[in-house]
Structure formats: structure tokens, C-alpha cells
Design a protein around this motif. Structure first.
Motif, PDB file in Angstrom:
ATOM      1  N   GLY A   1       9.353   1.478  -3.309  1.00  0.00           N
ATOM      2  CA  GLY A   1      10.001   2.645  -3.890  1.00  0.00           C
ATOM      3  C   GLY A   1      10.314   3.701  -2.864  1.00  0.00           C
ATOM      4  O   GLY A   1      10.112   3.472  -1.677  1.00  0.00           O
ATOM      5  N   PRO A   2      10.765   4.881  -3.238  1.00  0.00           N
ATOM      6  CA  PRO A   2      11.243   5.213  -4.578  1.00  0.00           C
ATOM      7  C   PRO A   2      12.569   4.533  -4.896  1.00  0.00           C
ATOM      8  O   PRO A   2      13.463   4.566  -4.067  1.00  0.00           O
TER       9      PRO A   2
ATOM     10  N   ASN B   1      13.568   1.475  -4.971  1.00  0.00           N
ATOM     11  CA  ASN B   1      13.965   0.428  -4.019  1.00  0.00           C
ATOM     12  C   ASN B   1      14.423   0.946  -2.664  1.00  0.00           C
ATOM     13  O   ASN B   1      14.982   0.196  -1.876  1.00  0.00           O
TER      14      ASN B   1
ATOM     15  N   GLU C   1       2.422  10.531  -4.955  1.00  0.00           N
ATOM     16  CA  GLU C   1       1.768   9.235  -4.782  1.00  0.00           C
ATOM     17  C   GLU C   1       0.527   9.109  -5.670  1.00  0.00           C
ATOM     18  O   GLU C   1      -0.352   9.968  -5.656  1.00  0.00           O
TER      19      GLU C   1
ATOM     20  N   MET D   1       8.697  12.214  -5.018  1.00  0.00           N
ATOM     21  CA  MET D   1       7.633  11.351  -5.507  1.00  0.00           C
ATOM     22  C   MET D   1       6.268  11.976  -5.276  1.00  0.00           C
ATOM     23  O   MET D   1       6.040  12.659  -4.287  1.00  0.00           O
TER      24      MET D   1
ATOM     25  N   GLN E   1      18.603  11.170  -7.227  1.00  0.00           N
ATOM     26  CA  GLN E   1      19.688  10.260  -6.886  1.00  0.00           C
ATOM     27  C   GLN E   1      20.627  10.082  -8.071  1.00  0.00           C
ATOM     28  O   GLN E   1      21.796   9.779  -7.908  1.00  0.00           O
TER      29      GLN E   1
ATOM     30  N   LYS F   1      10.005  -2.443 -14.267  1.00  0.00           N
ATOM     31  CA  LYS F   1      10.625  -2.022 -13.010  1.00  0.00           C
ATOM     32  C   LYS F   1      11.936  -1.285 -13.271  1.00  0.00           C
ATOM     33  O   LYS F   1      12.256  -0.333 -12.570  1.00  0.00           O
TER      34      LYS F   1
ATOM     35  N   ILE G   1       0.823  -1.204   0.000  1.00  0.00           N
ATOM     36  CA  ILE G   1       0.000   0.000   0.000  1.00  0.00           C
ATOM     37  C   ILE G   1       0.861   1.260   0.000  1.00  0.00           C
ATOM     38  O   ILE G   1       0.613   2.191  -0.752  1.00  0.00           O
ATOM     39  N   LEU G   2       1.890   1.257   0.834  1.00  0.00           N
ATOM     40  CA  LEU G   2       2.565   2.528   1.100  1.00  0.00           C
ATOM     41  C   LEU G   2       3.567   2.925   0.027  1.00  0.00           C
ATOM     42  O   LEU G   2       3.521   4.034  -0.486  1.00  0.00           O
TER      43      LEU G   2
ATOM     44  N   ASP H   1      12.233   2.327 -11.734  1.00  0.00           N
ATOM     45  CA  ASP H   1      13.328   2.670 -10.825  1.00  0.00           C
ATOM     46  C   ASP H   1      14.143   3.830 -11.370  1.00  0.00           C
ATOM     47  O   ASP H   1      14.560   4.717 -10.623  1.00  0.00           O
TER      48      ASP H   1
ATOM     49  N   THR I   1      13.966  11.774  -7.719  1.00  0.00           N
ATOM     50  CA  THR I   1      14.410  12.046  -6.353  1.00  0.00           C
ATOM     51  C   THR I   1      15.863  12.514  -6.342  1.00  0.00           C
ATOM     52  O   THR I   1      16.499  12.544  -5.297  1.00  0.00           O
TER      53      THR I   1
ATOM     54  N   ASN J   1      12.465  -1.068  -0.288  1.00  0.00           N
ATOM     55  CA  ASN J   1      12.185  -2.451  -0.659  1.00  0.00           C
ATOM     56  C   ASN J   1      12.773  -3.407   0.380  1.00  0.00           C
ATOM     57  O   ASN J   1      13.876  -3.199   0.863  1.00  0.00           O
TER      58      ASN J   1
ATOM     59  N   LYS K   1       5.333   0.335  -2.306  1.00  0.00           N
ATOM     60  CA  LYS K   1       5.682  -0.681  -3.304  1.00  0.00           C
ATOM     61  C   LYS K   1       7.199  -0.808  -3.421  1.00  0.00           C
ATOM     62  O   LYS K   1       7.743  -1.042  -4.503  1.00  0.00           O
TER      63      LYS K   1
ATOM     64  N   GLN L   1      12.177   7.028 -10.899  1.00  0.00           N
ATOM     65  CA  GLN L   1      12.145   7.448  -9.499  1.00  0.00           C
ATOM     66  C   GLN L   1      13.503   7.934  -9.023  1.00  0.00           C
ATOM     67  O   GLN L   1      13.589   8.905  -8.271  1.00  0.00           O
TER      68      GLN L   1
END
Lengths: 290, 428
Positions: free
Chosen positions: A236-237, A239, B256, B254, B406, B393, A231-232, B397, B404, A242, A234, B400
Motif C-alpha cells: 500500500g497505500p 498499491n 500505520e 496513512m 488520489q 482488497k 512488514i512495511l 485500496d 491519500t 506493490n 503490504k 487508501q
């Protein structure tokens, strides 16, 4: 006679044993075997590839990231929630008013399902409409993007986990506290020991069996409980939040790669077994059982 | 509570039916379907299924709500694997290559028999078929399909001195108007953002819009190549970064997916990019005057299509396949598609739906419902490759990590391209 007794014992064990074997041991063995095989897709026949999957795993940056995250996650959640649990238990065990209400209040987060909690906290953490940032806004602070900032995402998950877990562990401590004999405390008071000394020299040592139990459970949960990730964040961001089990889920059900998922599962199982073993063998010896 | 009871009863009844299926006449169909945007879409699906069953008493449909797109795929595949019956499902349109690799689905071309049915197969908007075709055959038939559209708060446009009937149509306008729409308090804290583009949930999807607007696509039709590191793609990601970091139009970091609609409804942002699937909910809940527009463009206008297609599973008898086809035909027929579109905001899947009285009347009272359709001319396929979960993915990734801060957009996308390439090599 002995044979008949034996047979009876086995028969009594049979239901539990068959369930355990069917749903725990057999899948474990199968995962173990699967981690040494690979196939192009789920319908193609698999072939033995030796340690290939493990080699891929060692080269996988996400794997190392989730291991690192899991380490911090365990370190961040376990001691804090145990500490909080002890404090809450001591408090609700003392002779103050409304203890049952207080106990209920502390226990409420445990009753709620993780998914529900996560859905509520998703809105708590939301940067613009969320509770936390609105509260911060009242005192003129622009709150951060809790779940969207890679530096904060994992910590935000930890805070929620501690909130959720501490009440559960409190129940164990409360039960343990109520079995402690009051004479010990009376004697200590007669000797002029202060509250901190009583806690350090009497209460805490006597609670050690509970602490071991809670510690094992908390550590296992740090690896096993990932419902809130769905929910919160997944994961991310990128990983940043994770965790190993969630990565296993992603690998198995999003990437549809059951072979690599099995490899990761084996690592997870070995880690958990190792943790439990260390705890039981090392810490157990230092604990005073009555 | 009522739905739950109904669900439980259905499950109970279905399991009884399942056990006695040898005895009962007629065909039982099990269908999994996802809901990605929340709201009471399950009731609407149940309603359409009930209508179908009333018309076809010999077919029993067990429609199972299975979570989001990912969950639905997991559940449908698990059911197939364990030998549980499932003859058709609504699954992510972009799962096509993987479902084919798993030999789970059949092509519609191999099931349709009459000319009328072949005509039906050609009755959908071509843009919606892009994700449903492979190797010259049609494997997925569009059902709950969407594009990304721009929702904007007309009251805020007025307050900022902008013309509420002229939403931004280019990136420059999007940036400049966005800046004007940002409102700060005395301490310099932002009270109201200019725009929000969600970067969790389905970041690659939003990114597909920005890349198309920059005249690039993310992959080839066969799903064996990706183009993440092309200059135009990198440029698109840099623009997305700039909206937050440089122009201050959007929050940094991010945004949501799950809470964005609430942000828009609570007037924390003047503009949001989101699925058309939210349209009816926004319409019912917005306390202010809002508009819906095509996404702005740079070199051209553009949005990926999105959403779910019908698939028919291989592991089913010929009778079941025909019954499944009947159900798919019913649910995508102009009348049902129109009803579905009106109740949800998803688009009518073919021109026929927009010629029904239902939608004609609805569009007259609520013109925003036509935006998604009008945008189809500029639409491109959603990112869909072999080993799609992994490839997606990599891109998610990368997006993201760039948003952010990075990584730079260039480094992140070049790495993602490298990773995708090494995986896709096996499928060529």
C-alpha cells in the motif's frame, strides 16, 4: 567403457538433478499448465480456458501498476547499490586504519534477515515517533509520512533495499579487487595517470565480470526480494508500493486464486529469463575475461 | 530463547509422535492459531492448552502459532492440502465463506450431540456469532474476539481543559475535542495529534466502524452482496478523510496499524482507535493515565466485531472431531474465556465469562475491560464475503486512495463496488 563412464556421470548428477526437477522444473511446468486453466475453487475440477487468464491479466490495473512499480524499483535500486558497493569496496580495500571494522560495518546490513531489518525500519520511517522524522524535527523540518504517502512509499522501500544490498555486493567487489595485479596500478602511476583515470581505464574494466555477476543478481533480487513489503507497506497505500512477486503472493494466498497466481508467475519467470538472457548474451561479449 | 527451545522440542516431540502415532493410544490434535496484535499471547495459549492436556491425558494437542490471520489461514490450508494432520484451527472469523467454498470445515451443529453441547453452542454473545453463521448453521465458534475501542490519554484531556471522564460520544464531539487536543510547536509543526485511526493493516475493519456509526453495513449476511457505494458509506469515508485533511485532527495520509500503539504509548496522539486485543499491553506499558471508551457515533454507536473463531476441519476422523470439540469447549468455557480475556484484553465470548470471579474481580479494579463487551450491543459483523481476500482488497485500496487524496471518496467507493459486484456475481 564410454557407456559406463556416462552412467557414472549420470549417477553423480542424479541427486542434484532430481532435486532441481522436483522443486524447480516440475513446479515451473505445472504453473505454466495451470495458467491456462481455471476452477471455481481449489476443490472443484479445473478446466482448460486457453488464454482467458492472460486476457484478465491485461485488463487488471493492479497488474500494470506492479509492473510499473517493479520497473522503477529495479531502476532505482540496482545502479545505486552497485555504485555504492564499488565505492565502499575501493575504500575498504585501500590502506587505511581499521579496514576490518569498516568492512564489518558495511557488511552488517547483509547479515541481518530482511524481516528484522524491515521491522527496525518500520519504526525508523514511522511519521511521529520515527528516527528520521525526529532527526528532521531537530532542524525544524516536519518530516513526511514516508510509508503512508503514495508518492514516497516506493522510494522509501528503495532506500532501505539499497542500504541492505550494497554491503552484500561490496564483498564481491572486494574479492575481485584483491585479485587485481598491483603491477598494473604501479605502471599506471609511473605513466602519470590520476586516480580517476586509473579507475576508469583499469579498475572498472577489470571488474566487469564481477559487475555482470552482481548486475544479474541485483536485477533478480529486485524481482525476488519482497520480504520487507510484508512488514512495511503490504503493497500500500493503494498499491503504490506493490511489486509483482508480492502481488503473486496476495493472489495465491490471500485471494486463494492459484490459477491467476500461476499466470502472473509465468509472466515473472519469462521476465527474469529475458533479463538474464539479455545480460549474458549482450553484455557478456563486451567483458574482458582474463 | 526459552520459548524457542520449547518450540523446537515440541516440534521434535510432535514429529516423533506423528511417526509413531499408530502405536500410541489417544488422540493427537493439531491446531493452528494466529496472533494479530503482538505481545506474549503465544504463552497464554500454550498455558491454556497445557491445562487442557492435564485434564485430558488421552488427548495430545499440538498448538502451532502461525503468524497473523492471513499466515494462519495459509498454513492451515497448506497443511490440509498436503495431507498433514490438522483437526481444528483458530482462523479469521471472516474466512467462513471461503473455508466453506473449499469444503474445509464442518458445521458445529453436525458434531454436537448432547443437549448440553447444544446449549453451549448458544452460550455466546449473538453479535459474536454473526460472522460464524451461514446457511442457518454455525461454522465458527468465537475465541479471540474483539471490537474496536477508543483508547484515550486522560492526562492530555486534562491538559487541554477537557473532562477526562467524558470522552467524545458523537462525531461532532470527536472532531471538536480532537481539534483541542492537537498541540503544535512554534513553527506550526504538530507535536501531538488529536486522534489516530489506523489505515493500513485492516483499513476495511476501521471503516466498518464508521459505516455502522452512519447506520450502514458493508455486506449482506450471505456474503454475496456489498454496499460500498451507498450514500451513507461514502459519507462515512468523507468524514474519515475530513479528520485528516479538513479538521487536522489526524495526520494526513496513512496511519500505520503496526506502530500506532507505540504512537499512543509515546504520547504522540491523544486518542487511538484500536483492537481491544491491545488493552492489556497498553495497561502494562502506559506511563500515563488512560481511559477506554466506546467509539463515538453519528446516527448510532457502532463497531464491527473482529478476531478469530474456532473451526473444525472436515478431514478428520469422528474421534478427532469429538476431541477437537472437547478442546473448543474447554477453551471457550467461562473460566478459560475469563482468564484469556484478562490476560489479553480480548473479550469474554459469552455472558458466563463475566460472571466468573476472575473477571468480576478484574472489572472492579479495571473497568475499561468491560468496554468491549458493553459495545457488543452496537456491534455489527466484520466484512466477510465470498472471495473475501479480493473484495477486502478492493475496499482497502479504495479507502487508501481516498485517504491519500488520489481519488474522491465517491469515485473510489463506486469503483470498488463495481469490482466487488463483478466478482460476487458468480456466487449468487
Amino acid at each position: 567403457m564410454i557407456n559406463r563412464l556416462n552412467l557414472k556421470a549420470w549417477l553423480l548428477l542424479l541427486p542434484a538433478l532430481s532435486l532441481l526437477i522436483a522443486f524447480t522444473h516440475w513446479p515451473t511446468l505445472k504453473s505454466f499448465w495451470r495458467s491456462f486453466t481455471w476452477a471455481r475453487s481449489d476443490v472443484a475440477p479445473s478446466q482448460f480456458v486457453g488464454l482467458d487468464n492472460y486476457r484478465i491479466m491485461l485488463d487488471d490495473p493492479v497488474f500494470w501498476k506492479v509492473i510499473e512499480n517493479n520497473f522503477w524499483y529495479a531502476l532505482g535500486t540496482v545502479p545505486t547499490s552497485i555504485g555504492l558497493a564499488i565505492m565502499m569496496a575501493l575504500w575498504v580495500n585501500s590502506k587505511i586504519r581499521c579496514t576490518s571494522l569498516l568492512r564489518l560495518a558495511f557488511f552488517t546490513p547483509t547479515i541481518l534477515p530482511m524481516i528484522t531489518v524491515a521491522n527496525i525500519w518500520l519504526f525508523f520511517y514511522s511519521p511521529n515517533i520515527g528516527l528520521f522524522n525526529q532527526l528532521l524535527g531537530l532542524v525544524g523540518i516536519a518530516g513526511p509520512n514516508w510509508l503512508g504517502d503514495p508518492d514516497l512509499a516506493l522510494s522509501s522501500l528503495m532506500v532501505m533495499t539499497i542500504w541492505k544490498e550494497a554491503g552484500f555486493f561490496m564483498i564481491f567487489y572486494l574479492a575481485a579487487l584483491q585479485t587485481l595485479s598491483p603491477e598494473l596500478f604501479d605502471a599506471a602511476k609511473l605513466e602519470g595517470a590520476n586516480a580517476w583515470r586509473i579507475f576508469r581505464k583499469i579498475t572498472f574494466p577489470l571488474l566487469m565480470p564481477t559487475t555482470l555477476f552482481v548486475l544479474i543478481n541485483a536485477l533478480l533480487n529486485a524481482f525476488k526480494l519482497v520480504d520487507h513489503l510484508f512488514i512495511l507497506t503490504k503493497g500500500g497505500p493503494n498499491n503504490a508500493s506493490n511489486l509483482l512477486l508480492y502481488y503473486i503472493y496476495e493472489t495465491a494466498f490471500s485471494f486463494l486464486d492459484s490459477y491467476y497466481a500461476a499466470t502472473l508467475t509465468v509472466v515473472m519467470l519469462l521476465t527474469l529469463a529475458l533479463i538474464a538472457l539479455v545480460q549474458i548474451l549482450v553484455i557478456d561479449r563486451r567483458i574482458h575475461y582474463r | 530463547m526459552k520459548t524457542l527451545t520449547k518450540c523446537l522440542t515440541t516440534v521434535g516431540v510432535v514429529s516423533i509422535l506423528g511417526f509413531s502415532s499408530a502405536a500410541s493410544a489417544g488422540t493427537d490434535l493439531t491446531m493452528y492459531y494466529p496472533v494479530a496484535v503482538g505481545g506474549s499471547l503465544t504463552k497464554i495459549v500454550d498455558g491454556i492448552v497445557d491445562k487442557f492436556e492435564a485434564q485430558n491425558p488421552d488427548i495430545n494437542v499440538n498448538a502451532i502459532y502461525a503468524g497473523n490471520y492471513n499466515d494462519a489461514r495459509v498454513k492451515a490450508l497448506a497443511a490440509l492440502k498436503s495431507g498433514e494432520p490438522a483437526q481444528l484451527s483458530v482462523l479469521f472469523s471472516i474466512d467462513i465463506h471461503e473455508l466453506r467454498n473449499l469444503e474445509a470445515i464442518v458445521a458445529f451443529d453436525d458434531i454436537v450431540s448432547t443437549d448440553a453441547e447444544r446449549e453451549w453452542l448458544n452460550s455466546f454473545y449473538p453479535a459474536l456469532m454473526e460472522n460464524g453463521k451461514a446457511d442457518g448453521k454455525t461454522w465458527g465458534v468465537p475465541f479471540q474476539r474483539s471490537t474496536i475501542v477508543m483508547y484515550y490519554n486522560k492526562d492530555m484531556f486534562r491538559a487541554a481543559g477537557l473532562d477526562p471522564e467524558k470522552p467524545p460520544t458523537t462525531w461532532e464531539e470527536f472532531t471538536s475535542m480532537g481539534k483541542k487536543l492537537v498541540k503544535k510547536d512554534n513553527n506550526g509543526n504538530v507535536q501531538q495529534w488529536g486522534a489516530m485511526i489506523p489505515s493500513t493493516g485492516y483499513p476495511y475493519w476501521m471503516f466498518g466502524a464508521l459505516t455502522k456509526q452512519n447506520s450502514e453495513v458493508l455486506m449482506n449476511q450471505a456474503g454475496t452482496e456489498t454496499y460500498f457505494d451507498k450514500p451513507g458509506v461514502i459519507d462515512a469515508l468523507e468524514y474519515w478523510q475530513d479528520l485528516g485533511n479538513k479538521h487536522g485532527v489526524m495526520p494526513k495520509g496513512m496511519i500505520e496499524w503496526g506502530t500506532l500503539r507505540q504512537n499512543f504509548l509515546d504520547q504522540k496522539t491523544a486518542i487511538m482507535w484500536h483492537s481491544t486485543g491491545n488493552l492489556t499491553t497498553v495497561k502494562n506499558k502506559a506511563s500515563f493515565d488512560f481511559g477506554v471508551a466506546k467509539l463515538p457515533g453519528n446516527k448510532e454507536l457502532g463497531s464491527p466485531t473482529g478476531g478469530g473463531n474456532f473451526y473444525i476441519f472436515k478431514k478428520s476422523s469422528p474421534e478427532e472431531k469429538q476431541a477437537a470439540l472437547k478442546l473448543v469447549k474447554f477453551m471457550t468455557s467461562p473460566e478459560q474465556a475469563a482468564h484469556w480475556s484478562k490476560s489479553t484484553g480480548y473479550m469474554g465470548v459469552g455472558p458466563g465469562a463475566y460472571e466468573t470471579e476472575t473477571l468480576k474481580a478484574y472489572l472492579k479494579t479495571f473497568p475499561p475491560a468491560a468496554v468491549a463487551r458493553d459495545q457488543l450491543t452496537h456491534a455489527t459483523a466484520e466484512l466477510s464475503t465470498h472471495d473475501a481476500g479480493r473484495v477486502r482488497k478492493f475496499l482497502d485500496d479504495a479507502i487508501q486512495s481516498a485517504l491519500t487524496s488520489q481519488e474522491t471518496a465517491k469515485k473510489a467507493l463506486t469503483d470498488a463496488q463495481k469490482q466487488a459486484k463483478s466478482i460476487l456475481r458468480r456466487y449468487k
